[in-house]
Enzyme design. Structure first.
Site, PDB file in Angstrom:
ATOM      1  N   SER A  45      43.967  40.119  36.239  1.00 19.46           N
ATOM      2  CA  SER A  45      45.031  39.870  37.215  1.00 19.46           C
ATOM      3  C   SER A  45      46.223  39.208  36.550  1.00 19.46           C
ATOM      4  CB  SER A  45      44.504  38.931  38.305  1.00 19.46           C
ATOM      5  OG  SER A  45      45.542  38.539  39.160  1.00 19.46           O
ATOM      6  N   TYR A  99      39.644  30.934  41.543  1.00 25.49           N
ATOM      7  CA  TYR A  99      39.783  32.360  41.235  1.00 25.49           C
ATOM      8  C   TYR A  99      40.533  32.601  39.922  1.00 25.49           C
ATOM      9  CZ  TYR A  99      41.816  37.099  41.990  1.00 25.49           C
ATOM     10  OH  TYR A  99      42.227  38.407  41.876  1.00 25.49           O
ATOM     11  N   LYS A 129      39.842  35.051  36.386  1.00 28.87           N
ATOM     12  CA  LYS A 129      40.679  36.170  35.924  1.00 28.87           C
ATOM     13  C   LYS A 129      41.144  35.927  34.482  1.00 28.87           C
ATOM     14  CE  LYS A 129      39.758  38.574  39.035  1.00 28.87           C
ATOM     15  NZ  LYS A 129      39.400  39.984  39.018  1.00 28.87           N
TER      16      LYS A 129
HETATM   17  P1  NAD Z   1      38.851  44.624  47.715  1.00 31.01           P
HETATM   18  O1  NAD Z   1      38.336  43.477  48.491  1.00 31.01           O
HETATM   19  O2  NAD Z   1      39.292  45.838  48.423  1.00 31.01           O
HETATM   20  O3  NAD Z   1      37.814  45.070  46.612  1.00 31.01           O
HETATM   21  C1  NAD Z   1      36.867  44.228  46.048  1.00 31.01           C
HETATM   22  C2  NAD Z   1      35.610  45.037  45.866  1.00 31.01           C
HETATM   23  O4  NAD Z   1      34.616  44.246  45.228  1.00 31.01           O
HETATM   24  C3  NAD Z   1      35.062  45.470  47.232  1.00 31.01           C
HETATM   25  O5  NAD Z   1      34.689  46.814  47.149  1.00 31.01           O
HETATM   26  C4  NAD Z   1      33.860  44.566  47.391  1.00 31.01           C
HETATM   27  O6  NAD Z   1      32.852  45.107  48.181  1.00 31.01           O
HETATM   28  C5  NAD Z   1      33.425  44.399  45.957  1.00 31.01           C
HETATM   29  N1  NAD Z   1      32.566  43.241  45.782  1.00 31.01           N
HETATM   30  C6  NAD Z   1      32.798  41.966  46.196  1.00 31.01           C
HETATM   31  N2  NAD Z   1      31.752  41.199  45.889  1.00 31.01           N
HETATM   32  C7  NAD Z   1      30.840  41.992  45.275  1.00 31.01           C
HETATM   33  C8  NAD Z   1      29.554  41.769  44.739  1.00 31.01           C
HETATM   34  N3  NAD Z   1      29.005  40.572  44.774  1.00 31.01           N
HETATM   35  N4  NAD Z   1      28.896  42.817  44.185  1.00 31.01           N
HETATM   36  C9  NAD Z   1      29.460  44.059  44.154  1.00 31.01           C
HETATM   37  N5  NAD Z   1      30.680  44.313  44.660  1.00 31.01           N
HETATM   38  C10 NAD Z   1      31.349  43.292  45.205  1.00 31.01           C
HETATM   39  O7  NAD Z   1      40.035  44.022  46.850  1.00 31.01           O
HETATM   40  P2  NAD Z   1      40.778  44.594  45.548  1.00 31.01           P
HETATM   41  O8  NAD Z   1      42.107  44.001  45.572  1.00 31.01           O
HETATM   42  O9  NAD Z   1      40.628  46.049  45.437  1.00 31.01           O
HETATM   43  O10 NAD Z   1      39.967  43.870  44.386  1.00 31.01           O
HETATM   44  C11 NAD Z   1      39.442  44.539  43.266  1.00 31.01           C
HETATM   45  C12 NAD Z   1      39.677  43.698  42.022  1.00 31.01           C
HETATM   46  O11 NAD Z   1      41.080  43.618  41.790  1.00 31.01           O
HETATM   47  C13 NAD Z   1      39.181  42.262  42.131  1.00 31.01           C
HETATM   48  O12 NAD Z   1      38.514  41.910  40.936  1.00 31.01           O
HETATM   49  C14 NAD Z   1      40.457  41.465  42.267  1.00 31.01           C
HETATM   50  O13 NAD Z   1      40.356  40.167  41.744  1.00 31.01           O
HETATM   51  C15 NAD Z   1      41.415  42.301  41.458  1.00 31.01           C
HETATM   52  N6  NAD Z   1      42.812  42.062  41.738  1.00 31.01           N
HETATM   53  C16 NAD Z   1      43.309  42.313  42.974  1.00 31.01           C
HETATM   54  C17 NAD Z   1      44.653  42.056  43.223  1.00 31.01           C
HETATM   55  C18 NAD Z   1      45.279  42.292  44.557  1.00 31.01           C
HETATM   56  O14 NAD Z   1      46.395  41.795  44.771  1.00 31.01           O
HETATM   57  N7  NAD Z   1      44.640  43.016  45.467  1.00 31.01           N
HETATM   58  C19 NAD Z   1      45.454  41.580  42.196  1.00 31.01           C
HETATM   59  C20 NAD Z   1      44.903  41.334  40.955  1.00 31.01           C
HETATM   60  C21 NAD Z   1      43.568  41.589  40.734  1.00 31.01           C
HETATM   61  C1  RM4 Z   2      45.681  38.507  42.580  1.00 36.68           C
HETATM   62  C2  RM4 Z   2      47.025  37.878  42.853  1.00 36.68           C
HETATM   63  C3  RM4 Z   2      47.478  38.309  44.192  1.00 36.68           C
HETATM   64  C4  RM4 Z   2      46.403  37.982  45.210  1.00 36.68           C
HETATM   65  C5  RM4 Z   2      45.084  38.569  44.803  1.00 36.68           C
HETATM   66  C6  RM4 Z   2      43.962  38.171  45.728  1.00 36.68           C
HETATM   67  O1  RM4 Z   2      45.136  38.153  41.381  1.00 36.68           O
HETATM   68  O2  RM4 Z   2      46.913  36.469  42.795  1.00 36.68           O
HETATM   69  O3  RM4 Z   2      48.687  37.702  44.532  1.00 36.68           O
HETATM   70  O4  RM4 Z   2      46.796  38.527  46.459  1.00 36.68           O
HETATM   71  O5  RM4 Z   2      44.752  38.148  43.539  1.00 36.68           O
END
Ligand code: NAD
Ligand code: RM4
Length: 255
Positions: free
Chosen positions: A145, A158, A162
């Site tokens: 992230s 969190y 990351k």
């Molecule tokens: P999301 O909530 O749609 O996806 C997260 C996924 O992880 C879901 O499918 C959930 O079921 C799964 N998950 C959660 N706990 C779990 C577990 N214990 N075992 C197996 N699966 C599990 O959200 P997203 O934004 O698609 O997140 C995906 C990744 O992207 C995460 O690692 C998140 O930190 C990262 N991320 C997201 C953002 C953002 O802004 N959305 C930004 C940077 C990084």
């Molecule tokens: C990312 C970033 C985004 C937040 C998600 C959950 O790493 O911090 O801003 O929305 O996580």
């Protein structure tokens, strides 16, 4: 369209929704067979597999909580049973239960560490062992992230996970380079998914976050498709230990 992952087998964790789902479907669009891990959302996992199959590829959904190290060996074994090999592993599963620092519940802190970082460690280890056994290299991509590089008031549990993932890819790039296994991370900015739906329901915060992005909008899950497919593909054959911001320019936007 040139297919960048023809003949490859790709594994993605947490792929029933959000970025993981987009990565899994993107890999299938580029000619890969795809195994997904999911924790609870059976309907989401089934529909992701249906999308993969609609693209003419083989799909498999394996249930498991990534915080349990046995989920990792089981996921890899099931994928190998179905598709015979693992070429690409995408560590995506993660949680971010937004909470203030001073009264962070111990269990929220520990769960976030276990899912995001411990889970990733054992998943990457299981995938790497399989790739080493196969003897023809591979690609590992962690969904880290922008938060690996900058902080968040309600993300003190969190952001270290990351940063940890970002660091894990740097160290595994060294540990696995001799096997031809490349390890990189993508650093998404703010992408509209379930993980931040409640946080961004606050209009003022959402407008503030949008205003920080030079490209003028928050991200969508499929904005990650191209960067992940690129790092997985042979186009990135000399790229390892790298991290790619996918944030519409938010990180560099100081003033
Ligand atoms: P999301 O909530 O749609 O996806 C997260 C996924 O992880 C879901 O499918 C959930 O079921 C799964 N998950 C959660 N706990 C779990 C577990 N214990 N075992 C197996 N699966 C599990 O959200 P997203 O934004 O698609 O997140 C995906 C990744 O992207 C995460 O690692 C998140 O930190 C990262 N991320 C997201 C953002 C953002 O802004 N959305 C930004 C940077 C990084
Ligand atoms: C990312 C970033 C985004 C937040 C998600 C959950 O790493 O911090 O801003 O929305 O996580």
């Amino acid at each position: 369209m040139t297919k960048l992952l023809e003949g490859k087998t790709v594994l993605v964790t947490g792929a029933s929704a959000g970025i993981g789902r987009a990565a899994a479907i993107g890999a299938a669009r580029h000619g890969a067979d795809v195994a997904i891990n999911f924790s609870r959302d059976v309907a989401g996992a089934e529909s992701a597999v249906a999308e993969i199959e609609k693209l003419g590829q083989r799909g498999l959904a394996v249930k498991g909580d990534v915080s349990d190290p046995e989920t990792a060996t089981d996921f890899v074994a099931r994928a190998v049973e179905a598709f015979g090999k693992v070429d690409v592993f995408v560590n995506n599963a993660g949680i971010c239960p937004f909470h203030a620092f001073l009264d962070m519940p111990v269990e929220t802190f520990e769960r976030t560490m276990r899912v995001n970082l411990h889970g990733a460690y054992f998943m990457v280890q299981a995938a790497a062992n399989q790739m080493v056994k196969q003897g023809h290299g591979g690609a590992i991509i962690a969904v880290s992230s922008i938060s690996a590089l900058v902080g968040g008031e309600y993300q003190t549990h969190y952001t270290p996970t990351k940063a940890g993932l970002h660091s894990l890819m740097q160290s595994t790039a060294i540990a696995l380079g001799r096997y031809g296994i490349r390890c990189n991370s993508v650093l998404p900015g703010t992408i509209l998914t379930d993980i931040n739906k409640d946080d961004l329901a606050d209009d003022e915060k959402r407008r503030y976050m949008e205003g920080r992005v030079p490209l003028g909008r928050l991200g969508q899950p499929d904005d990650l498709e191209g960067p992940i497919v690129f790092l997985a593909s042979d186009l990135a054959r000399y790229v390892t230990g790298a991290s790619l911001l996918v944030d519409g320019g938010a990180f560099v936007n100081l003033q």
